[in-house]
Design a protein around this motif. Sequence first.
Motif, PDB file in Angstrom:
ATOM      1  N   PRO A  54     -58.156  34.727  38.569  1.00 29.80           N
ATOM      2  CA  PRO A  54     -57.881  35.466  37.483  1.00 29.80           C
ATOM      3  C   PRO A  54     -58.608  35.119  36.137  1.00 29.80           C
ATOM      4  CG  PRO A  54     -56.324  33.475  37.668  1.00 29.80           C
ATOM      5  CD  PRO A  54     -57.385  33.847  38.738  1.00 29.80           C
ATOM      6  N   ASP A  55     -58.399  36.250  35.225  1.00 25.72           N
ATOM      7  CA  ASP A  55     -59.282  35.906  33.917  1.00 25.72           C
ATOM      8  C   ASP A  55     -58.469  34.678  33.079  1.00 25.72           C
ATOM      9  OD1 ASP A  55     -60.605  36.060  31.495  1.00 25.72           O
ATOM     10  OD2 ASP A  55     -60.097  37.981  31.003  1.00 25.72           O
ATOM     11  N   SER A  56     -59.256  33.576  33.120  1.00 29.32           N
ATOM     12  CA  SER A  56     -58.573  32.652  32.161  1.00 29.32           C
ATOM     13  C   SER A  56     -58.666  32.429  30.878  1.00 29.32           C
ATOM     14  CB  SER A  56     -59.225  31.167  32.801  1.00 29.32           C
ATOM     15  OG  SER A  56     -60.634  31.233  32.556  1.00 29.32           O
ATOM     16  N   GLY A  57     -59.401  33.688  30.238  1.00 27.53           N
ATOM     17  CA  GLY A  57     -59.472  33.580  28.819  1.00 27.53           C
ATOM     18  C   GLY A  57     -60.250  32.603  28.242  1.00 27.53           C
ATOM     19  N   GLU A  58     -59.565  31.981  27.423  1.00 27.71           N
ATOM     20  CA  GLU A  58     -60.265  30.755  26.767  1.00 27.71           C
ATOM     21  C   GLU A  58     -60.204  29.468  27.621  1.00 27.71           C
ATOM     22  OE1 GLU A  58     -62.103  30.697  23.620  1.00 27.71           O
ATOM     23  OE2 GLU A  58     -61.951  32.924  23.920  1.00 27.71           O
ATOM     24  N   ARG A  59     -59.126  29.290  28.618  1.00 25.34           N
ATOM     25  CA  ARG A  59     -58.934  28.408  29.255  1.00 25.34           C
ATOM     26  C   ARG A  59     -59.837  28.126  30.529  1.00 25.34           C
ATOM     27  NH1 ARG A  59     -52.930  29.432  31.413  1.00 25.34           N
ATOM     28  NH2 ARG A  59     -54.076  31.279  31.703  1.00 25.34           N
ATOM     29  N   ARG A  60     -60.068  26.897  30.773  1.00 23.72           N
ATOM     30  CA  ARG A  60     -61.202  26.412  31.648  1.00 23.72           C
ATOM     31  C   ARG A  60     -60.317  26.424  32.853  1.00 23.72           C
ATOM     32  NH1 ARG A  60     -63.871  20.325  31.973  1.00 23.72           N
ATOM     33  NH2 ARG A  60     -65.507  21.102  33.393  1.00 23.72           N
ATOM     34  N   ILE A  61     -61.123  26.918  34.156  1.00 33.01           N
ATOM     35  CA  ILE A  61     -60.574  27.028  35.212  1.00 33.01           C
ATOM     36  C   ILE A  61     -60.644  25.642  36.078  1.00 33.01           C
ATOM     37  CG2 ILE A  61     -60.513  27.501  37.788  1.00 33.01           C
ATOM     38  CD1 ILE A  61     -60.964  30.459  36.748  1.00 33.01           C
ATOM     39  N   VAL A  62     -59.813  24.831  36.578  1.00 29.01           N
ATOM     40  CA  VAL A  62     -59.714  23.701  37.233  1.00 29.01           C
ATOM     41  C   VAL A  62     -59.186  23.751  38.607  1.00 29.01           C
ATOM     42  CG1 VAL A  62     -59.241  21.046  37.107  1.00 29.01           C
ATOM     43  CG2 VAL A  62     -59.955  22.193  35.108  1.00 29.01           C
ATOM     44  N   LEU A  63     -59.907  23.281  39.587  1.00 24.85           N
ATOM     45  CA  LEU A  63     -59.331  23.513  40.875  1.00 24.85           C
ATOM     46  C   LEU A  63     -58.829  22.250  41.343  1.00 24.85           C
ATOM     47  CD1 LEU A  63     -62.594  25.181  42.609  1.00 24.85           C
ATOM     48  CD2 LEU A  63     -60.267  26.246  41.652  1.00 24.85           C
ATOM     49  N   GLN A  64     -57.834  22.471  42.209  1.00 24.70           N
ATOM     50  CA  GLN A  64     -57.009  21.116  42.930  1.00 24.70           C
ATOM     51  C   GLN A  64     -56.589  21.496  44.130  1.00 24.70           C
ATOM     52  OE1 GLN A  64     -52.915  21.785  42.397  1.00 24.70           O
ATOM     53  NE2 GLN A  64     -52.728  20.262  44.087  1.00 24.70           N
ATOM     54  N   ALA A  90     -60.152  15.311  40.667  1.00 26.85           N
ATOM     55  CA  ALA A  90     -60.532  14.116  41.669  1.00 26.85           C
ATOM     56  C   ALA A  90     -59.461  13.654  42.382  1.00 26.85           C
ATOM     57  CB  ALA A  90     -61.548  13.325  41.040  1.00 26.85           C
ATOM     58  N   GLY A  91     -59.222  13.553  43.496  1.00 21.41           N
ATOM     59  CA  GLY A  91     -58.181  12.901  44.298  1.00 21.41           C
ATOM     60  C   GLY A  91     -57.062  13.773  44.520  1.00 21.41           C
ATOM     61  N   GLY A  92     -57.037  15.093  44.054  1.00 25.15           N
ATOM     62  CA  GLY A  92     -56.193  16.195  44.247  1.00 25.15           C
ATOM     63  C   GLY A  92     -54.697  15.612  43.800  1.00 25.15           C
ATOM     64  N   ILE A  93     -53.659  16.046  44.526  1.00 26.18           N
ATOM     65  CA  ILE A  93     -52.495  15.766  43.956  1.00 26.18           C
ATOM     66  C   ILE A  93     -51.767  14.629  44.523  1.00 26.18           C
ATOM     67  CG2 ILE A  93     -51.277  16.861  46.233  1.00 26.18           C
ATOM     68  CD1 ILE A  93     -49.069  18.180  44.563  1.00 26.18           C
ATOM     69  N   GLY A  94     -52.499  13.891  45.469  1.00 27.42           N
ATOM     70  CA  GLY A  94     -52.375  12.596  45.693  1.00 27.42           C
ATOM     71  C   GLY A  94     -52.555  11.644  44.578  1.00 27.42           C
ATOM     72  N   ALA A  95     -53.790  12.074  43.781  1.00 19.78           N
ATOM     73  CA  ALA A  95     -53.901  11.053  42.756  1.00 19.78           C
ATOM     74  C   ALA A  95     -53.097  11.245  41.412  1.00 19.78           C
ATOM     75  CB  ALA A  95     -55.433  11.448  42.226  1.00 19.78           C
ATOM     76  N   TRP A  96     -52.659  12.629  41.356  1.00 22.75           N
ATOM     77  CA  TRP A  96     -51.900  12.979  40.476  1.00 22.75           C
ATOM     78  C   TRP A  96     -50.475  12.263  40.509  1.00 22.75           C
ATOM     79  CZ3 TRP A  96     -51.788  16.437  36.365  1.00 22.75           C
ATOM     80  CH2 TRP A  96     -50.837  16.801  36.130  1.00 22.75           C
ATOM     81  N   LYS A  97     -49.947  12.339  41.718  1.00 23.15           N
ATOM     82  CA  LYS A  97     -48.588  11.488  42.100  1.00 23.15           C
ATOM     83  C   LYS A  97     -48.932   9.882  41.960  1.00 23.15           C
ATOM     84  CE  LYS A  97     -46.958  12.815  46.019  1.00 23.15           C
ATOM     85  NZ  LYS A  97     -46.565  13.259  47.426  1.00 23.15           N
ATOM     86  N   ALA A  98     -49.898   9.494  42.529  1.00 22.35           N
ATOM     87  CA  ALA A  98     -50.178   8.013  42.306  1.00 22.35           C
ATOM     88  C   ALA A  98     -50.518   7.505  40.679  1.00 22.35           C
ATOM     89  CB  ALA A  98     -51.718   7.601  42.815  1.00 22.35           C
ATOM     90  N   ALA A  99     -50.396   8.403  40.105  1.00 20.90           N
ATOM     91  CA  ALA A  99     -50.713   8.193  38.242  1.00 20.90           C
ATOM     92  C   ALA A  99     -49.272   8.264  37.980  1.00 20.90           C
ATOM     93  CB  ALA A  99     -51.690   9.347  37.858  1.00 20.90           C
ATOM     94  N   GLY A 100     -48.318   8.856  38.752  1.00 22.99           N
ATOM     95  CA  GLY A 100     -46.874   8.765  38.145  1.00 22.99           C
ATOM     96  C   GLY A 100     -46.581  10.307  37.435  1.00 22.99           C
ATOM     97  N   LEU A 101     -47.654  10.925  37.710  1.00 23.83           N
ATOM     98  CA  LEU A 101     -47.139  12.511  37.026  1.00 23.83           C
ATOM     99  C   LEU A 101     -46.101  13.147  37.748  1.00 23.83           C
ATOM    100  CD1 LEU A 101     -50.768  12.919  35.883  1.00 23.83           C
ATOM    101  CD2 LEU A 101     -48.760  12.184  34.275  1.00 23.83           C
ATOM    102  N   PRO A 102     -45.622  13.930  37.217  1.00 21.91           N
ATOM    103  CA  PRO A 102     -44.661  15.017  37.809  1.00 21.91           C
ATOM    104  C   PRO A 102     -45.110  16.141  38.903  1.00 21.91           C
ATOM    105  CG  PRO A 102     -44.649  15.513  35.593  1.00 21.91           C
ATOM    106  CD  PRO A 102     -45.350  14.386  35.730  1.00 21.91           C
ATOM    107  N   THR A 103     -44.349  16.347  39.871  1.00 23.83           N
ATOM    108  CA  THR A 103     -44.625  17.454  40.631  1.00 23.83           C
ATOM    109  C   THR A 103     -43.281  18.221  40.973  1.00 23.83           C
ATOM    110  OG1 THR A 103     -43.916  16.225  42.743  1.00 23.83           O
ATOM    111  CG2 THR A 103     -46.367  16.183  42.072  1.00 23.83           C
ATOM    112  N   VAL A 104     -43.407  19.485  41.463  1.00 20.14           N
ATOM    113  CA  VAL A 104     -42.188  20.242  41.763  1.00 20.14           C
ATOM    114  C   VAL A 104     -42.166  20.253  43.057  1.00 20.14           C
ATOM    115  CG1 VAL A 104     -41.265  22.577  41.269  1.00 20.14           C
ATOM    116  CG2 VAL A 104     -42.711  21.547  39.565  1.00 20.14           C
TER     117      VAL A 104
END
Length: 117
Positions: A54-64, A90-104
């Motif tokens: 999608p057109d991200s407008g002013e936002r930067r696209i970050v892949l995961q 970097a490290g994907g959702i695994g790193a995200w969860k290891a950092a204690g950040l929420p998921t759905v």
Amino acid sequence: MSLLENLTPQQVKAGLDAHSILLVDVREPGEFEAERIHGALLFPLSSFDPAALPDSGERRIVLQCGSGKRSAMAAERCQKAGVHVTAHLAGGIGAWKAAGLPTVTIDPETGWTRDVR
């Protein structure tokens, strides 16, 4: 491939909170359905087309992805297609969860989505 910027979970979270990034999850639908980062859009690597992003407008696209391997592959496809995507979680959702950040995730008893820490 040109240099791919490895963003930390904290950098991605800050970008999501500030609405300065558009997070694109390149995992497969079953993985995304089981658990995802709130706000991420699904564009599976198996059918990934850089031109369909999608057109991200002013936002930067970050892949995961799950660990960072598939998001790096998707970034390479973007660069070969001339689509400017230069960063991934970097490290994907695994790193995200290891950092204690929420998921759905889906509550198997009710079928409702719920935030998990």
